[in-house]
Write a protein that holds these residues in place. Structure first.
Motif, PDB file in Angstrom:
ATOM      1  N   UNK A 156       0.848  -1.192   0.000  1.00  0.00           N
ATOM      2  CA  UNK A 156       0.000   0.000   0.000  1.00  0.00           C
ATOM      3  C   UNK A 156       0.888   1.249   0.000  1.00  0.00           C
ATOM      4  N   UNK A 157       0.737   2.134  -0.961  1.00  0.00           N
ATOM      5  CA  UNK A 157       1.560   3.329  -1.082  1.00  0.00           C
ATOM      6  C   UNK A 157       1.178   4.347  -0.027  1.00  0.00           C
ATOM      7  N   UNK A 158       2.062   5.363   0.149  1.00  0.00           N
ATOM      8  CA  UNK A 158       1.792   6.390   1.149  1.00  0.00           C
ATOM      9  C   UNK A 158       0.539   7.167   0.814  1.00  0.00           C
ATOM     10  N   UNK A 181       7.025   2.739   6.548  1.00  0.00           N
ATOM     11  CA  UNK A 181       7.399   4.106   6.195  1.00  0.00           C
ATOM     12  C   UNK A 181       8.358   4.690   7.224  1.00  0.00           C
ATOM     13  N   UNK A 182       8.046   4.454   8.487  1.00  0.00           N
ATOM     14  CA  UNK A 182       8.945   4.947   9.544  1.00  0.00           C
ATOM     15  C   UNK A 182      10.304   4.267   9.450  1.00  0.00           C
ATOM     16  N   UNK A 183      10.288   2.955   9.150  1.00  0.00           N
ATOM     17  CA  UNK A 183      11.558   2.249   8.992  1.00  0.00           C
ATOM     18  C   UNK A 183      12.403   2.830   7.867  1.00  0.00           C
ATOM     19  N   UNK A 184      11.759   3.119   6.717  1.00  0.00           N
ATOM     20  CA  UNK A 184      12.483   3.725   5.598  1.00  0.00           C
ATOM     21  C   UNK A 184      13.004   5.112   5.969  1.00  0.00           C
ATOM     22  N   UNK A 214      16.866   6.575   5.985  1.00  0.00           N
ATOM     23  CA  UNK A 214      17.286   7.824   5.342  1.00  0.00           C
ATOM     24  C   UNK A 214      17.987   8.748   6.334  1.00  0.00           C
ATOM     25  N   UNK A 215      17.444   8.794   7.544  1.00  0.00           N
ATOM     26  CA  UNK A 215      18.079   9.634   8.561  1.00  0.00           C
ATOM     27  C   UNK A 215      19.465   9.112   8.920  1.00  0.00           C
ATOM     28  N   UNK A 271       9.037  12.901   7.257  1.00  0.00           N
ATOM     29  CA  UNK A 271       8.621  13.157   8.640  1.00  0.00           C
ATOM     30  C   UNK A 271       7.208  13.730   8.695  1.00  0.00           C
ATOM     31  N   UNK A 272       6.878  14.628   7.767  1.00  0.00           N
ATOM     32  CA  UNK A 272       5.528  15.190   7.715  1.00  0.00           C
ATOM     33  C   UNK A 272       4.498  14.109   7.400  1.00  0.00           C
TER      34      UNK A 272
END
Length: 261
Positions: A1-3, A53-56, A60-61, A128-129
């Motif tokens: 499922x995409x964002x 999403x948070x994992x990705x 990135x961070x 983050x948003x």
């Protein structure tokens, strides 16, 4: 499922007006059950997608922090090489240019790491948003799910109360003594018919008994007449030879008494 699909689904479910939907439903309880299932499934899917999403984002961070550290590290190396080149140049060493070249290479690496970090910054900010929106939407969906469950419990409770009230109403109606169609009314009518039957039987029995007593009185009256007649005859025999005129006079008196009666 995409964002985007996650955000759209969460927004759609979060904006749902539960009361309005229930008002339009033919069977509110079935609709609530279906909505609870839909929200539960959507929340599970959203949680999995948000976790990914948070994992990705965290990756990135981490890459961003690595680029920042690399840029700092290459900056220190460039400074050290440049200082070494200056020292060797002051000492008249021909290797000074070599260290200047190393400093240039380090500066190039530093610039590359800084560029990668700058490029990652907007994406990290955007992610983050998105994650914050997803978390807020997920919390809203969970609140809606609690509301749905509460509505469902309320609806079931109201349904049971209504059912109980209907049963009580039917029970009260069935024992309404003023209602001739009620169980009590029908039972009372049956008793009244039985009482009327007994009254009829008693009246009939009383009528028959009166007739028997009247017949008995008639028999007694006739018996008394017969007894008196026998007594007269007995008296006549006892008198014996009474004078004829006297007997005739007595006979006339008796006949007059009988006529008077």
């Amino acid at each position: 499922m995409s964002k985007q699909s996650i955000l759209g689904r969460i927004a759609q479910l979060a904006k749902a007006n539960i009361n309005s939907l229930l008002d339009q439903a033919e069977d509110p309880q079935k609709m609530l059950d279906q909505m609870v299932r839909d929200y539960t499934n959507s929340i599970a899917e959203a949680e999995a997608a948000i976790a990914q999403t948070i994992g990705n984002l965290r990756l990135q961070e981490q890459d961003y922090q690595e680029d920042v550290r690399a840029a700092d590290d290459w900056g220190r190396k460039a400074l050290a090489a440049s200082q070494r080149a200056d020292e060797m140049r002051a000492a008249g060493s021909p290797d000074a240019a070599k260290f200047d070249n190393l400093a240039k290479i380090a500066i190039g690496k530093q610039m590359q790491s800084e560029s990668e970090a700058r490029t990652a910054e907007p994406s990290i900010q955007s992610q983050n948003e998105v994650v914050n929106k997803l978390k807020t939407g997920l919390d809203t969906m969970k609140g809606k799910l609690d509301e749905l469950r509460s509505k469902r419990s309320e609806l079931i409770a109201r349904s049971k109360v209504a059912e109980a009230q209907t049963q009580v109403h039917d029970a009260v109606k069935s024992i309404d003594i003023l209602d001739p169609t009620s169980e009590i009314g029908r039972f009372e009518e049956k008793i009244r018919r039985e009482e009327a039957k007994v009254m009829g039987q008693q009246e009939l029995a009383a009528s028959s008994l009166d007739a028997q007593f009247e017949a008995l009185e008639d028999v007694g009256h006739q018996t008394e007449i017969e007894a008196r007649l026998a007594a007269l005859k007995h008296d006549q025999k006892a008198v014996g030879a009474g004078s004829a005129p006297a007997a005739q006079g007595a006979g006339d008196a008796v006949e007059a008494e009988v006529v008077d009666r």
